[in-house]
Design a protein around this motif. Structure first.
Motif, mmCIF file in Angstrom:
data_model
loop_
_atom_site.group_PDB
_atom_site.id
_atom_site.type_symbol
_atom_site.label_atom_id
_atom_site.label_comp_id
_atom_site.label_asym_id
_atom_site.label_seq_id
_atom_site.Cartn_x
_atom_site.Cartn_y
_atom_site.Cartn_z
ATOM 1 N N ASN A 258 -64.819 27.922 43.464
ATOM 2 C CA ASN A 258 -64.550 26.234 44.013
ATOM 3 C C ASN A 258 -64.631 26.257 45.314
ATOM 4 O OD1 ASN A 258 -63.484 24.068 44.674
ATOM 5 N ND2 ASN A 258 -61.221 24.426 43.958
ATOM 6 N N PRO A 259 -65.703 25.763 46.168
ATOM 7 C CA PRO A 259 -65.715 25.883 47.638
ATOM 8 C C PRO A 259 -64.617 24.943 48.222
ATOM 9 C CG PRO A 259 -67.546 24.330 46.370
ATOM 10 C CD PRO A 259 -66.905 24.947 45.248
ATOM 11 N N LEU B 115 -73.231 41.647 65.359
ATOM 12 C CA LEU B 115 -74.250 40.886 64.484
ATOM 13 C C LEU B 115 -73.658 40.600 63.097
ATOM 14 C CD1 LEU B 115 -77.372 42.002 65.986
ATOM 15 C CD2 LEU B 115 -76.371 39.745 66.350
ATOM 16 N N LEU B 116 -73.131 41.806 62.635
ATOM 17 C CA LEU B 116 -72.640 42.054 61.235
ATOM 18 C C LEU B 116 -71.465 41.014 61.150
ATOM 19 C CD1 LEU B 116 -73.071 45.825 60.550
ATOM 20 C CD2 LEU B 116 -74.447 43.942 59.837
ATOM 21 N N ALA B 117 -70.452 40.951 62.100
ATOM 22 C CA ALA B 117 -69.351 39.984 61.878
ATOM 23 C C ALA B 117 -69.868 38.610 61.765
ATOM 24 C CB ALA B 117 -68.526 40.297 63.505
ATOM 25 N N ALA B 118 -70.863 38.185 62.604
ATOM 26 C CA ALA B 118 -71.466 36.820 62.707
ATOM 27 C C ALA B 118 -71.980 36.672 61.463
ATOM 28 C CB ALA B 118 -72.266 36.625 63.803
ATOM 29 N N HIS B 119 -72.808 37.690 60.794
ATOM 30 C CA HIS B 119 -73.416 37.441 59.546
ATOM 31 C C HIS B 119 -72.449 37.060 58.462
ATOM 32 C CE1 HIS B 119 -76.188 37.819 56.249
ATOM 33 N NE2 HIS B 119 -75.548 38.743 55.860
ATOM 34 N N LEU C 165 -69.822 33.431 54.717
ATOM 35 C CA LEU C 165 -68.552 32.802 54.201
ATOM 36 C C LEU C 165 -68.698 31.440 54.054
ATOM 37 C CD1 LEU C 165 -65.927 35.598 55.325
ATOM 38 C CD2 LEU C 165 -66.728 35.161 52.984
ATOM 39 N N GLN C 166 -68.806 31.171 55.435
ATOM 40 C CA GLN C 166 -68.895 29.314 55.782
ATOM 41 C C GLN C 166 -69.724 28.719 54.844
ATOM 42 O OE1 GLN C 166 -69.658 29.544 59.934
ATOM 43 N NE2 GLN C 166 -67.487 29.299 60.444
ATOM 44 N N GLN C 167 -71.146 29.427 54.328
ATOM 45 C CA GLN C 167 -71.942 28.554 53.352
ATOM 46 C C GLN C 167 -71.515 28.782 52.110
ATOM 47 O OE1 GLN C 167 -73.922 27.305 55.755
ATOM 48 N NE2 GLN C 167 -75.684 27.885 54.400
ATOM 49 N N GLN D 117 -74.880 40.957 50.218
ATOM 50 C CA GLN D 117 -75.900 40.066 49.456
ATOM 51 C C GLN D 117 -75.364 39.025 48.994
ATOM 52 O OE1 GLN D 117 -79.054 41.175 49.297
ATOM 53 N NE2 GLN D 117 -78.552 42.572 50.783
ATOM 54 N N PRO D 118 -75.908 37.728 48.898
ATOM 55 C CA PRO D 118 -75.327 36.549 48.151
ATOM 56 C C PRO D 118 -74.682 36.628 46.802
ATOM 57 C CG PRO D 118 -77.455 36.201 49.225
ATOM 58 C CD PRO D 118 -77.225 37.699 49.357
ATOM 59 N N ALA D 119 -75.483 37.562 46.036
ATOM 60 C CA ALA D 119 -74.861 37.633 44.594
ATOM 61 C C ALA D 119 -73.526 38.257 44.761
ATOM 62 C CB ALA D 119 -75.847 38.006 43.605
ATOM 63 N N ARG D 120 -73.526 39.494 45.048
ATOM 64 C CA ARG D 120 -72.186 40.229 45.458
ATOM 65 C C ARG D 120 -71.091 39.558 46.031
ATOM 66 N NH1 ARG D 120 -68.466 41.883 44.535
ATOM 67 N NH2 ARG D 120 -67.260 43.717 44.536
ATOM 68 N N LEU D 121 -71.490 38.782 47.378
ATOM 69 C CA LEU D 121 -70.321 37.917 47.926
ATOM 70 C C LEU D 121 -69.849 36.906 46.960
ATOM 71 C CD1 LEU D 121 -68.692 37.333 50.365
ATOM 72 C CD2 LEU D 121 -70.993 35.812 51.073
#
Length: 283
Positions: free
Chosen positions: A2-3, A17-21, A26-28, A117-121
Motif C-alpha cells: 500500500n503506497p 551515494l548509496l544513502a541517496a539511492h 523508497l520514495q518511488q 534491487q526493486p524486487a527485493r525492496l
C-alpha cells in the motif's frame, strides 16, 4: 503493498551515494513513507532513532564507530520499557553475498542487499507494512493483551547475525589474551594483573579499570578489550560495562524487573541492562 500507508523511517548509511539511492528508491516505491532523517554513522543513528522514534530504521551493517548490529544492540538497551511496543522495525543493509541471507530470514529483522534491487525492496516493504498493520490493529483492540517485542530475544538474534554475516572464508585473527594491564599515571606505570580487575567501564575514549584498591584509566575501547579477555570470566552486563564473574556477590531483581549487581570488594551497585539480564535468571 500500500503506497499510501503512513509511516516514518530513518536511514543510516555512511556512503552518500548509496544513502541517496536508497532514499530515492523508497520514495518511488512507498510515497507516503516519511524519511525523518539520513545519518552517516552509528552514533548518529542511535541518537536520532531515540530522539525521533521512527517506525522503521534502515541500518548499514558496516559504519564508522558503531556498526549496524551494535546500533541495534544499543537501541534494545536504551529503548524505554514503557514504549517497548514502539520499538522500530529494523532493516539491515548489507553488501554480503547470498550466504548471509538465510540468517537474516530467520531473525526478527529484515535485510536488503547492496545494490538494492526493486524486487527485493518491494518484498521487504510488503513485510514491513504487514507488521505495521498488525501492530496498528493490536492497538485498536484494547481488550487484546499487548505483546511488546522481546528486546532481550532480539539481542540474542542479533548476536547470531554477527557470526552469520561474516564474509565466507573470512577468519578473525585471534587476539592475544590480556594477562597484565599497563596503566600509566604521570611518570608511573602501574602493572595490574587481569585477575585483580573487578570490572571495566567505558569512559569516552578510555576505559576505567576498577580493582579492590582503586581505579585507573587506560586508552582502549571496550570493543578492543572484549577481543582480548575471556568471556567466560568477564561478563558484559551493559553496553559500557564488563565485570569479572567471580567478583559478583549477588544479582538483585526489583519489582520493576530491573537487575542490579552487588560486588564482593566494591561498594558500588552495577546496573544490568535488560538485554543482558537473562544471564542472571536462576542465580
Amino acid at each position: 503493498m500500500n503506497p499510501d500507508l503512513d509511516a516514518s523511517a530513518l536511514i543510516a548509511e555512511d556512503e552518500p551515494l548509496l544513502a541517496a539511492h536508497l532514499r530515492h528508491a523508497l520514495q518511488q516505491a512507498w510515497p507516503a513513507l516519511r524519511i525523518v532523517g539520513v545519518v552517516a554513522n552509528g552514533a548518529q543513528a542511535l541518537e536520532r532513532t531515540l530522539a525521533l522514534r521512527p517506525q522503521i530504521v534502515f541500518l548499514d551493517i558496516r559504519m564508522p564507530g558503531l556498526d549496524g548490529l551494535e546500533v541495534a544492540r544499543a537501541l534494545a538497551e536504551d529503548w524505554p520499557e514503557a514504549d517497548a511496543a514502539g520499538f522500530p522495525l529494523l532493516v539491515f543493509v548489507t553488501a554480503y553475498d547470498q550466504h548471509a541471507v538465510q540468517a537474516f530470514e530467520l531473525q526478527a529483522a529484515d535485510y536488503l542487499l547492496k545494490p538494492v534491487q526493486p524486487a527485493r525492496l518491494a518484498h521487504c516493504l510488503d513485510r514491513l507494512q504487514g507488521r505495521l498493520q498488525a501492530q496498528s490493529q493490536q492497538r485498536l483492540q484494547p481488550s487484546t493483551p499487548q505483546t511488546p517485542p522481546p528486546l532481550s530475544a532480539l539481542l540474542g538474534q542479533l548476536e547470531q547475525l554477527v557470526r552469520a554475516t561474516e564474509p565466507a572464508g573470512a577468519a578473525r585473527p585471534a587476539a592475544a589474551r590480556l594477562e597484565v594491564i599497563a596503566a600509566q599515571q604521570g611518570s608511573i606505570t602501574e602493572m595490574i594483573p587481569i585477575e585483580e580487575v573487578i570490572y571495566f567501564e567505558a569512559a569516552d575514549k578510555y576505559l576505567r579499570v576498577i580493582t579492590s584498591r582503586g581505579e585507573h584509566l587506560i586508552r582502549m575501547s571496550l570493543r578492543e578489550l572484549i577481543t582480548q579477555i575471556d568471556d567466560q570470566r568477564f561478563w558484559q552486563i551493559h553496553r559500557g560495562v564488563v565485570v569479572q564473574a567471580r567478583c559478583i556477590a549477588r544479582a538483585v531483581r526489583d519489582e520493576q524487573g530491573r537487575t542490579t549487581l552487588v560486588l564482593k570488594d566494591r561498594p558500588e551497585i552495577l546496573n544490568v541492562s535488560r538485554v543482558f539480564a537473562p544471564r542472571f535468571r536462576g542465580m
